[in-house]
Design a protein around this motif. Sequence first.
Motif, PDB file in Angstrom:
ATOM      1  N   ILE A  93     -28.702  80.700  43.141  1.00  0.00           N
ATOM      2  CA  ILE A  93     -29.884  80.876  43.986  1.00  0.00           C
ATOM      3  C   ILE A  93     -29.586  82.024  44.947  1.00  0.00           C
ATOM      4  O   ILE A  93     -28.490  82.089  45.515  1.00  0.00           O
ATOM      5  CB  ILE A  93     -30.208  79.602  44.789  1.00  0.00           C
ATOM      6  N   VAL A  94     -30.531  82.928  45.098  1.00  0.00           N
ATOM      7  CA  VAL A  94     -30.382  84.008  46.077  1.00  0.00           C
ATOM      8  C   VAL A  94     -31.566  83.959  47.047  1.00  0.00           C
ATOM      9  O   VAL A  94     -32.667  83.549  46.681  1.00  0.00           O
ATOM     10  CB  VAL A  94     -30.305  85.405  45.418  1.00  0.00           C
ATOM     11  N   TRP A  95     -31.300  84.366  48.262  1.00  0.00           N
ATOM     12  CA  TRP A  95     -32.352  84.435  49.274  1.00  0.00           C
ATOM     13  C   TRP A  95     -32.763  85.885  49.458  1.00  0.00           C
ATOM     14  O   TRP A  95     -31.943  86.747  49.743  1.00  0.00           O
ATOM     15  CB  TRP A  95     -31.874  83.858  50.600  1.00  0.00           C
ATOM     16  N   ASP A  96     -34.062  86.155  49.295  1.00  0.00           N
ATOM     17  CA  ASP A  96     -34.585  87.502  49.492  1.00  0.00           C
ATOM     18  C   ASP A  96     -36.036  87.363  49.959  1.00  0.00           C
ATOM     19  O   ASP A  96     -36.974  87.645  49.212  1.00  0.00           O
ATOM     20  CB  ASP A  96     -34.499  88.299  48.188  1.00  0.00           C
ATOM     21  N   GLU A  97     -36.188  86.828  51.173  1.00  0.00           N
ATOM     22  CA  GLU A  97     -37.483  86.449  51.740  1.00  0.00           C
ATOM     23  C   GLU A  97     -38.093  85.267  50.988  1.00  0.00           C
ATOM     24  O   GLU A  97     -39.231  84.878  51.230  1.00  0.00           O
ATOM     25  CB  GLU A  97     -38.457  87.637  51.741  1.00  0.00           C
ATOM     26  N   PHE A  98     -37.352  84.734  50.048  1.00  0.00           N
ATOM     27  CA  PHE A  98     -37.755  83.594  49.234  1.00  0.00           C
ATOM     28  C   PHE A  98     -36.513  83.138  48.481  1.00  0.00           C
ATOM     29  O   PHE A  98     -35.573  83.916  48.307  1.00  0.00           O
ATOM     30  CB  PHE A  98     -38.879  83.992  48.256  1.00  0.00           C
ATOM     31  N   TYR A  99     -36.499  81.883  48.019  1.00  0.00           N
ATOM     32  CA  TYR A  99     -35.372  81.402  47.219  1.00  0.00           C
ATOM     33  C   TYR A  99     -35.647  81.665  45.740  1.00  0.00           C
ATOM     34  O   TYR A  99     -36.615  81.141  45.176  1.00  0.00           O
ATOM     35  CB  TYR A  99     -35.150  79.908  47.446  1.00  0.00           C
ATOM     36  N   TYR A 100     -34.807  82.474  45.117  1.00  0.00           N
ATOM     37  CA  TYR A 100     -34.959  82.805  43.699  1.00  0.00           C
ATOM     38  C   TYR A 100     -33.846  82.158  42.877  1.00  0.00           C
ATOM     39  O   TYR A 100     -32.664  82.259  43.233  1.00  0.00           O
ATOM     40  CB  TYR A 100     -34.903  84.320  43.486  1.00  0.00           C
ATOM     41  N   GLN A 101     -34.232  81.518  41.783  1.00  0.00           N
ATOM     42  CA  GLN A 101     -33.257  80.954  40.864  1.00  0.00           C
ATOM     43  C   GLN A 101     -32.970  81.951  39.739  1.00  0.00           C
ATOM     44  O   GLN A 101     -33.890  82.560  39.195  1.00  0.00           O
ATOM     45  CB  GLN A 101     -33.763  79.647  40.267  1.00  0.00           C
ATOM     46  N   ILE A 102     -31.691  82.093  39.415  1.00  0.00           N
ATOM     47  CA  ILE A 102     -31.277  83.002  38.345  1.00  0.00           C
ATOM     48  C   ILE A 102     -30.464  82.198  37.336  1.00  0.00           C
ATOM     49  O   ILE A 102     -29.522  81.487  37.722  1.00  0.00           O
ATOM     50  CB  ILE A 102     -30.434  84.172  38.883  1.00  0.00           C
ATOM     51  N   TYR A 103     -30.820  82.294  36.058  1.00  0.00           N
ATOM     52  CA  TYR A 103     -30.116  81.565  35.009  1.00  0.00           C
ATOM     53  C   TYR A 103     -29.400  82.540  34.081  1.00  0.00           C
ATOM     54  O   TYR A 103     -29.920  83.608  33.765  1.00  0.00           O
ATOM     55  CB  TYR A 103     -31.074  80.745  34.123  1.00  0.00           C
ATOM     56  N   LYS A 104     -28.254  82.128  33.613  1.00  0.00           N
ATOM     57  CA  LYS A 104     -27.543  82.849  32.553  1.00  0.00           C
ATOM     58  C   LYS A 104     -27.411  81.870  31.391  1.00  0.00           C
ATOM     59  O   LYS A 104     -26.758  80.830  31.513  1.00  0.00           O
ATOM     60  CB  LYS A 104     -26.160  83.296  33.042  1.00  0.00           C
ATOM     61  N   ILE A 105     -28.054  82.180  30.267  1.00  0.00           N
ATOM     62  CA  ILE A 105     -28.114  81.237  29.160  1.00  0.00           C
ATOM     63  C   ILE A 105     -27.826  81.937  27.839  1.00  0.00           C
ATOM     64  O   ILE A 105     -27.796  83.167  27.762  1.00  0.00           O
ATOM     65  CB  ILE A 105     -29.508  80.561  29.073  1.00  0.00           C
ATOM     66  N   LYS A 106     -27.610  81.142  26.800  1.00  0.00           N
ATOM     67  CA  LYS A 106     -27.513  81.691  25.449  1.00  0.00           C
ATOM     68  C   LYS A 106     -28.077  80.673  24.472  1.00  0.00           C
ATOM     69  O   LYS A 106     -28.145  79.470  24.771  1.00  0.00           O
ATOM     70  CB  LYS A 106     -26.068  82.036  25.093  1.00  0.00           C
TER      71      LYS A 106
END
Length: 234
Positions: free
Chosen positions: A143-156
């Motif tokens: 999760i990163v904060w950039d004026e909002f909480y963004y979820q980032i996934y790494k999948i295969k």
Amino acid sequence: MELSNRLLGIIKMVNKKSQIGIDVGSDHGYIPIYLVKNGICKRFIASDVKPLPLEKARKNIENEGLLNKIELRQGSGLKVVLKNEVNFAILCGMGGYLIRDLLEESFDVVSSLEYMILQPMQNIEVLREYIYKRGYEILDERIVWDEFYYQIYKIKAGDLKYTDEYKNKYSYFGEKLFQNKDIFVSYALDKRIDDLYKILDLLTGNSYLAKKRRIELYGLLKNLEEIKNEYNSE
């Protein structure tokens, strides 16, 4: 070239020795420029379905002297590449429905990739439901904060069988977010729970659809509250 926290979060998910990648919906081309310029990737493909964003990316890439290493292609999603042409793909800054549809329409390409990095702007539950249904292996989540909480996934691509209990529990926040002790998990959990209560306050009426939606939201809140209690007790 100044990168936002969201873009930096995506970049940190890329393997250090990646060879060739594609950035779907590249827009300004910042991610390919950074990865090639810093020697993380040898070559890159920046794509977009519309010509104007590609032109914007082309100018930025040209200014960095990287037109010989970053190729621009116009088209839908992963349809612009062949199977085994790239090692990994980035699909970020789009809605969960669109990312899901782009992956599904090019599953032959998806199945040949070493990994994918996804960052939905909304409809997170929709994309996560698809990931579970398709049996994708979740390699990492942040999760990163950039004026909002963004979820980032790494999948295969994979063939994992997720239980209904697992899918219900992790329908919005994934298990690896808690395993990683992600610094923003607690804040994002509180924000999500607060947002759901606000939606419930506005969801008035006795229609079938309104009642159905309230039941769904209460179920999601129950899951999130249980996860929060487990996380805070560790």
